[in-house]
Design an enzyme around this catalytic site. Structure first.
Site, PDB file in Angstrom:
ATOM      1  CB  CYS A   1      -3.403   3.969  -5.267  1.00  0.00           C
ATOM      2  SG  CYS A   1      -4.641   3.057  -4.308  1.00  0.00           S
TER       3      CYS A   1
ATOM      4  CB  CYS B   1      -0.869  -0.027   1.259  1.00  0.00           C
ATOM      5  SG  CYS B   1      -1.847   1.459   1.512  1.00  0.00           S
TER       6      CYS B   1
HETATM    7  N1  DGL Z   1      -4.103   0.682  -1.801  1.00  0.00           N
HETATM    8  C1  DGL Z   1      -3.700   1.833  -1.079  1.00  0.00           C
HETATM    9  C2  DGL Z   1      -2.482   2.512  -1.719  1.00  0.00           C
HETATM   10  O1  DGL Z   1      -1.711   1.876  -2.399  1.00  0.00           O
HETATM   11  C3  DGL Z   1      -4.680   2.865  -0.634  1.00  0.00           C
HETATM   12  C4  DGL Z   1      -6.138   2.667  -0.774  1.00  0.00           C
HETATM   13  C5  DGL Z   1      -6.886   3.438   0.283  1.00  0.00           C
HETATM   14  O2  DGL Z   1      -7.090   4.645   0.137  1.00  0.00           O
HETATM   15  O3  DGL Z   1      -7.224   2.792   1.280  1.00  0.00           O
HETATM   16  O4  DGL Z   1      -2.252   3.678  -1.510  1.00  0.00           O
END
Ligand code: DGL
Length: 272
Positions: A186, A72
């Protein structure tokens, strides 16, 4: 062999897990989705930091992981320093927007970056941006709501938000002044690649960080002599990933069935 822990705010990290699975086919993984406390990208840093430390603690002490992949971008920006300080002996790999590879491959010198508000506002991202070739222009776009729409597989909302956010990046293509490369900053956005590609056109490259993260993890495990090279039959019959979520089991189950092959059951975990 102890598993490798992988976590995200939701289903986005499955895009990193796919790459990890093909890079390290003999490893066992534990995937943790923090959907009960998501989205991270529109929450304050203290929330993401506290959640990341709680998940790190759970994966290290309750699941016995021997390496940790923060799948993430938002959590990496908020918590990787604290996680490394908490577990100095543990190999820990984070994910960050692929600005450098994008700058290297862009011919027009204009690169779009789609990421969460939290990632773009972070000190870590600002430092990464400052470190790039000053001749390359980065157009930044915070994509509020897009990770949540992908999490809930809301096709209409995904389509509307992809249209809105790509339009904000400007003109696309290979001519001077146009964006020819877009960074997916993301991990959720990898699952909207088809929708995004339709809007930016076939000549624009979309870059995510799944493969580099998987390669980096492999390298770290090799350095520790901890990569699992076994090819025995028992390994093949073992379930290769256990999936846990603080959110709704069926959401992660649906995504795992769609994006992964032969994974184990999804279970709920309460982690306050
Ligand atoms: N998947 C996450 C990232 O790579 C964020 C998603 C969210 O906002 O929870 O930033």
């Amino acid at each position: 062999m102890h598993p490798i822990g992988v976590f995200d705010s939701g289903v986005g990290g499955l895009s990193v897990l796919q790459a990890l699975r093909s890079e390290l086919p003999h490893e066992r993984f534990v995937y943790f989705s923090d959907a009960g406390y998501a989205p991270y990208g529109e929450r304050d840093v203290a929330h993401v930091l506290q959640r990341s430390l709680a998940i790190g603690d759970y994966l290290v002490h309750r699941q016995g992981v021997r390496a940790l992949v923060v799948a993430c971008n938002t959590a990496t920006a908020a918590a990787i320093v604290a996680l490394r300080a908490a577990y100095p002996a543990l190999p820990i790999v984070g994910v960050e927007p692929a600005l450098k590879p994008a700058a290297a491959r862009s011919l027009t010198g204009i690169v779009g970056v789609l990421a969460t508000r939290g990632t773009l506002a972070s000190e870590k991202f600002q430092a990464l941006l400052q470190a790039q070739n000053p001749k390359v222009h980065f157009v930044l776009q915070a994509c509020d709501g897009l990770a949540a729409a992908i999490e809930h597989d809301d096709a209409a909302q995904i389509a509307a938000l992809c249209t809105r956010y790509t339009a904000n990046l400007g003109r696309f293509g290979g001519t001077p002044g146009a964006v020819d490369t877009v960074v997916l900053g993301c991990t959720h956005y990898a699952f909207a690649k088809t929708e995004l590609q339709k809007r930016v056109g076939p000549d624009v490259t979309l870059l995510d960080a799944g493969q580099p993260v998987a390669q980096r993890t492999h390298k770290l495990l090799d350095q520790e002599n901890a990569a699992n090279l076994a090819t025995g039959a028992s390994e093949k019959n073992q379930i290769w990933v256990d999936l846990w979520t603080t959110g709704t089991v069926s959401t992660l189950e649906d995504a795992a069935q769609r994006w992964l092959t032969d994974c184990g059951p999804v279970r709920h975990v309460a982690l306050a």
